[in-house]
Design an enzyme around this catalytic site. Sequence first.
Site, PDB file in Angstrom:
ATOM      1  CG  ASN A   9     -26.102 -14.357 -28.448  1.00 15.18           C
ATOM      2  OD1 ASN A   9     -26.824 -15.329 -28.638  1.00 15.18           O
ATOM      3  ND2 ASN A   9     -25.643 -13.597 -29.431  1.00 15.18           N
ATOM      4  CE  LYS A  11     -22.265 -14.862 -30.588  1.00 11.33           C
ATOM      5  NZ  LYS A  11     -21.282 -14.122 -31.342  1.00 11.33           N
ATOM      6  CG  HIS A  94     -26.363 -10.682 -32.267  1.00 14.80           C
ATOM      7  ND1 HIS A  94     -25.415 -11.110 -33.170  1.00 14.80           N
ATOM      8  CD2 HIS A  94     -25.750 -10.646 -31.066  1.00 14.80           C
ATOM      9  CE1 HIS A  94     -24.280 -11.338 -32.524  1.00 14.80           C
ATOM     10  NE2 HIS A  94     -24.458 -11.061 -31.245  1.00 14.80           N
ATOM     11  CD  GLU A  96     -22.986 -13.644 -34.473  1.00 13.75           C
ATOM     12  OE1 GLU A  96     -23.813 -14.406 -33.952  1.00 13.75           O
ATOM     13  OE2 GLU A  96     -21.888 -13.367 -33.940  1.00 13.75           O
ATOM     14  CD  GLU A 166     -23.564  -7.425 -28.893  1.00 18.46           C
ATOM     15  OE1 GLU A 166     -23.064  -8.090 -27.987  1.00 18.46           O
ATOM     16  OE2 GLU A 166     -24.170  -7.924 -29.845  1.00 18.46           O
ATOM     17  N   GLY A 172     -16.745 -11.572 -31.399  1.00 15.05           N
ATOM     18  CA  GLY A 172     -16.132 -12.858 -31.736  1.00 15.05           C
ATOM     19  C   GLY A 172     -14.742 -12.735 -32.322  1.00 15.05           C
ATOM     20  CB  SER A 212     -13.943  -9.641 -27.615  1.00 19.62           C
ATOM     21  OG  SER A 212     -14.093 -10.174 -28.920  1.00 19.62           O
TER      22      SER A 212
HETATM   23  C1  PEP Z   1     -22.228 -11.399 -29.009  1.00 23.47           C
HETATM   24  O1  PEP Z   1     -22.457 -12.378 -29.711  1.00 23.47           O
HETATM   25  O2  PEP Z   1     -23.163 -10.649 -28.719  1.00 23.47           O
HETATM   26  C2  PEP Z   1     -20.873 -11.166 -28.558  1.00 23.47           C
HETATM   27  C3  PEP Z   1     -20.599 -10.053 -27.948  1.00 23.47           C
HETATM   28  O3  PEP Z   1     -19.954 -12.164 -28.823  1.00 23.47           O
HETATM   29  P1  PEP Z   1     -18.446 -12.258 -28.219  1.00 23.47           P
HETATM   30  O4  PEP Z   1     -18.540 -11.974 -26.746  1.00 23.47           O
HETATM   31  O5  PEP Z   1     -18.018 -13.657 -28.510  1.00 23.47           O
HETATM   32  O6  PEP Z   1     -17.644 -11.226 -28.938  1.00 23.47           O
END
Ligand code: PEP
Length: 249
Positions: A9, A11, A94, A96, A166, A172, A212
């Site tokens: 992803n 973003k 997601h 966000e 998630e 992040g 992460s």
């Molecule tokens: C994501 O945006 O779905 C995500 C898991 O981000 P990150 O790997 O940076 O934590």
Amino acid sequence: MRNQIVAGNWKMNKTASETESLLDELSAKLPDTHASVIVAPTFVNLSTAQNSLQSSTIVVAAQNMHFAANGAYTGEISADMLLDIGVETVILGHSERRSLFGEDDALLAQKVKTALDKGMQIIFCFGEELEERKSGNHFDVVKSQLQNALFGLDAVAWPQIVLAYEPDWAIGTGETASPEQAQEMHAFIRSTITEAFSTEIAEQVSILYGGSVKPNNATDIFSKPDVDGGLIGGASLKAEDFVAIIKAI
Ligand code: PEP
């Protein structure tokens, strides 16, 4: 065996030329893998990505879409617009989108329905916030997110669905759920789907972990039996790191 998937992803990152460069590098370094590899650039670069990946097995996904077919929704993108440029996979829900743009379960249920009706593949994201985990409510939260957006669907829709657990506190932040925490939640998700639908559906659906995931922790997380791959944010922006994560599956 369930489909193993590694999805990136991107973003709100990468211009068109940066998208081309990253995909060229990724294609050149892509290892032989049994996993499906997906990248989700920003809307304006979806066609660029499709063109760059014409002779590749890497699938291009959108990061979001609107539930309506068309109309007065300034700034939004419809399923038909995505399908028209050959994008058949969309990430929905997601964290966000939920936390920064106010997307709730009711709205997401509408988006899910539209995407599935249009024959699209969805990667449906969900997961608890830090406070919810600290107070021990994480299982209830996840169950209600699934119930509200997905459990009203017909059983026949499930082959179009990939789940991405998630935990909000791991996205992040550099903080990852331990492989044991991921496994515990993924097994819970499967048992919840068994109760609501059937063992067959629960055993078939791919459940990705996101939060992460990096080259140094991917192997441990992916080794868990109910983890079928990852949704990767930050580490998908560097070909070398993304490739290392793909190799870990
Ligand atoms: C994501 O945006 O779905 C995500 C898991 O981000 P990150 O790997 O940076 O934590």
